[in-house]
Design a protein around this motif. Sequence first.
Motif, PDB file in Angstrom:
ATOM      1  N   HIS A 298      65.169 -34.451  86.170  1.00 31.41           N
ATOM      2  CA  HIS A 298      66.419 -33.780  85.823  1.00 31.41           C
ATOM      3  C   HIS A 298      67.448 -34.653  85.104  1.00 31.41           C
ATOM      4  O   HIS A 298      68.355 -34.111  84.465  1.00 31.41           O
ATOM      5  CB  HIS A 298      67.067 -33.215  87.092  1.00 31.41           C
ATOM      6  CG  HIS A 298      66.230 -32.197  87.793  1.00 31.41           C
ATOM      7  ND1 HIS A 298      66.039 -30.912  87.313  1.00 31.41           N
ATOM      8  CD2 HIS A 298      65.504 -32.291  88.943  1.00 31.41           C
ATOM      9  CE1 HIS A 298      65.250 -30.241  88.131  1.00 31.41           C
ATOM     10  NE2 HIS A 298      64.903 -31.048  89.137  1.00 31.41           N
ATOM     11  N   TYR A 299      67.338 -35.973  85.203  1.00 33.13           N
ATOM     12  CA  TYR A 299      68.380 -36.838  84.645  1.00 33.13           C
ATOM     13  C   TYR A 299      67.895 -37.708  83.480  1.00 33.13           C
ATOM     14  O   TYR A 299      68.631 -38.593  83.022  1.00 33.13           O
ATOM     15  CB  TYR A 299      68.955 -37.750  85.731  1.00 33.13           C
ATOM     16  CG  TYR A 299      69.507 -37.031  86.930  1.00 33.13           C
ATOM     17  CD1 TYR A 299      70.081 -35.767  86.820  1.00 33.13           C
ATOM     18  CD2 TYR A 299      69.470 -37.617  88.201  1.00 33.13           C
ATOM     19  CE1 TYR A 299      70.589 -35.102  87.932  1.00 33.13           C
ATOM     20  CE2 TYR A 299      69.983 -36.967  89.307  1.00 33.13           C
ATOM     21  CZ  TYR A 299      70.531 -35.706  89.172  1.00 33.13           C
ATOM     22  OH  TYR A 299      71.034 -35.050  90.274  1.00 33.13           O
ATOM     23  N   ALA A 300      66.705 -37.474  82.999  1.00 30.75           N
ATOM     24  CA  ALA A 300      66.169 -38.330  81.937  1.00 30.75           C
ATOM     25  C   ALA A 300      67.041 -38.319  80.687  1.00 30.75           C
ATOM     26  O   ALA A 300      67.103 -39.305  79.950  1.00 30.75           O
ATOM     27  CB  ALA A 300      64.741 -37.902  81.581  1.00 30.75           C
ATOM     28  N   GLU A 321      57.290 -45.004  87.205  1.00 31.38           N
ATOM     29  CA  GLU A 321      56.511 -44.828  85.978  1.00 31.38           C
ATOM     30  C   GLU A 321      56.787 -43.463  85.351  1.00 31.38           C
ATOM     31  O   GLU A 321      56.876 -43.331  84.132  1.00 31.38           O
ATOM     32  CB  GLU A 321      55.027 -44.992  86.285  1.00 31.38           C
ATOM     33  CG  GLU A 321      54.634 -46.425  86.597  1.00 31.38           C
ATOM     34  CD  GLU A 321      53.229 -46.535  87.142  1.00 31.38           C
ATOM     35  OE1 GLU A 321      52.553 -45.484  87.251  1.00 31.38           O
ATOM     36  OE2 GLU A 321      52.810 -47.653  87.483  1.00 31.38           O
ATOM     37  N   LEU A 322      56.958 -42.430  86.193  1.00 28.22           N
ATOM     38  CA  LEU A 322      57.308 -41.108  85.683  1.00 28.22           C
ATOM     39  C   LEU A 322      58.670 -41.149  84.994  1.00 28.22           C
ATOM     40  O   LEU A 322      58.852 -40.590  83.908  1.00 28.22           O
ATOM     41  CB  LEU A 322      57.326 -40.096  86.836  1.00 28.22           C
ATOM     42  CG  LEU A 322      57.789 -38.680  86.484  1.00 28.22           C
ATOM     43  CD1 LEU A 322      56.838 -38.033  85.464  1.00 28.22           C
ATOM     44  CD2 LEU A 322      57.894 -37.820  87.741  1.00 28.22           C
ATOM     45  N   LEU A 323      59.615 -41.837  85.623  1.00 24.51           N
ATOM     46  CA  LEU A 323      60.942 -41.961  85.028  1.00 24.51           C
ATOM     47  C   LEU A 323      60.876 -42.706  83.702  1.00 24.51           C
ATOM     48  O   LEU A 323      61.517 -42.310  82.716  1.00 24.51           O
ATOM     49  CB  LEU A 323      61.877 -42.689  85.994  1.00 24.51           C
ATOM     50  CG  LEU A 323      63.295 -42.952  85.495  1.00 24.51           C
ATOM     51  CD1 LEU A 323      64.030 -41.636  85.266  1.00 24.51           C
ATOM     52  CD2 LEU A 323      64.066 -43.808  86.483  1.00 24.51           C
ATOM     53  N   ARG A 326      59.617 -40.428  81.021  1.00 18.17           N
ATOM     54  CA  ARG A 326      60.604 -39.415  80.623  1.00 18.17           C
ATOM     55  C   ARG A 326      61.730 -40.009  79.794  1.00 18.17           C
ATOM     56  O   ARG A 326      62.365 -39.314  79.007  1.00 18.17           O
ATOM     57  CB  ARG A 326      61.181 -38.756  81.874  1.00 18.17           C
ATOM     58  CG  ARG A 326      60.158 -37.945  82.649  1.00 18.17           C
ATOM     59  CD  ARG A 326      60.335 -36.486  82.336  1.00 18.17           C
ATOM     60  NE  ARG A 326      59.338 -35.662  82.999  1.00 18.17           N
ATOM     61  CZ  ARG A 326      59.442 -34.347  83.095  1.00 18.17           C
ATOM     62  NH1 ARG A 326      60.493 -33.729  82.592  1.00 18.17           N
ATOM     63  NH2 ARG A 326      58.497 -33.639  83.676  1.00 18.17           N
ATOM     64  N   CYS A 327      62.003 -41.296  80.009  1.00 17.88           N
ATOM     65  CA  CYS A 327      63.087 -41.965  79.277  1.00 17.88           C
ATOM     66  C   CYS A 327      62.552 -42.740  78.075  1.00 17.88           C
ATOM     67  O   CYS A 327      63.233 -43.609  77.546  1.00 17.88           O
ATOM     68  CB  CYS A 327      63.832 -42.928  80.194  1.00 17.88           C
ATOM     69  SG  CYS A 327      64.726 -42.135  81.549  1.00 17.88           S
ATOM     70  N   ALA A 332      67.012 -47.290  78.934  1.00 14.58           N
ATOM     71  CA  ALA A 332      67.533 -47.250  80.295  1.00 14.58           C
ATOM     72  C   ALA A 332      67.113 -48.524  80.991  1.00 14.58           C
ATOM     73  O   ALA A 332      66.368 -49.331  80.450  1.00 14.58           O
ATOM     74  CB  ALA A 332      67.008 -46.018  81.036  1.00 14.58           C
ATOM     75  N   SER A 333      67.582 -48.737  82.189  1.00 18.36           N
ATOM     76  CA  SER A 333      67.173 -49.928  82.932  1.00 18.36           C
ATOM     77  C   SER A 333      67.005 -49.567  84.392  1.00 18.36           C
ATOM     78  O   SER A 333      67.726 -48.739  84.926  1.00 18.36           O
ATOM     79  CB  SER A 333      68.203 -51.052  82.787  1.00 18.36           C
ATOM     80  OG  SER A 333      69.447 -50.669  83.326  1.00 18.36           O
TER      81      SER A 333
END
Length: 357
Positions: A298-300, A321-323, A326-327, A332-333
């Motif tokens: 939801h926040y990617a 890894e999913l995050l 998506r990013c 991002a960090s």
Amino acid sequence: MAEPGEQLPEEVLALIFRHLPLQDRAAAARVCRAWAAAAACSAVWHDTDISCCCAQEGMLPPFLSTCLDHIRHLRLEFEPSKEPSRRVATELLTALAGRTPGLQGLRLECRGEKPLFDAGRDVLDAVRAICRAARELRHLDLRRLPFTLDDALVLRAARGCPELRSLFLNNGTLVGSVGPASVLELLEACPRLCTLGLHLASLSHPALEVLAAPGRAPFALLALRCACPEDARAPALPNEAWAALRRRQPGLVVEVELEPAMPAESVTRVLQPAVPVAALRLCLSGDSAGPVRFAALHYAATLRVLEVRAAASAELDSALELLAGRCARRTASAWCGPPCGTPSSRTARACAATRSN
């Protein structure tokens, strides 16, 4: 360097003196009349950092009282558990409240051990006095105060500081005592407020509606800390309200900090899909993989920073890894550290969720 017998211009001396600590400014003011004049000019004191360490016990320089009117932004550091340091800080704040209606920014930072539960009353009384006197106050940062903040302080800021632009109340207190009604009055009384830090229990659905109202000035940052028992019991803020706020305030950035006091069922109430979360900091006693996976789903599009303190696990690695996937089109960090309340040697495996397009 000036030749013997020559004197640097006052503006040059002021530029030098503004970088000196308080005691060194006092020493410079005793050198000669020219240095005393330069040390007391407004350019030196416009942005001032003062540290009330115990070595300064009751040693506020006499010339400081003549300079208070020049201070526009003050960062004051002290040790509340040590009575001399706290006394000097309180005396300075009280004097400031009586002398400088032009104060625009105040940031208080505590160092050392946490004080007794009620040790902050003198300091908070002085802050309330400043809010009563400093009509031009625009920035008030109380994040580094360990004391329990209350409705009286928020209401004093609402009624005494109409020019307020930023207010941070999301401190490390053990008890959340700022009610939603006080925050609502603050938002209505300070129409230019664009940055607000709160404990979750202080935020309400009506407050989100005020921020989303037509004609409201752009709102930039909402920092939410979820650390008190009151935060864990706070009712969920409707996802529809967050969606309406996001449409009305497209530039809004939300930072969320979740600490061990938040059980899993409370975490799911906080993390609504429509919240434009840009920074998510997790230090939970339970599951961290679930919130990271929720952030990935939801926040990617908005997430810039993710901090996780948790034990390493396959589930957490999978969620990170999913995050990261998506990013993939954004920068991002992510940072993983030791679990809350565990020795620093027991570190989780660092995972970079950073991929640049």
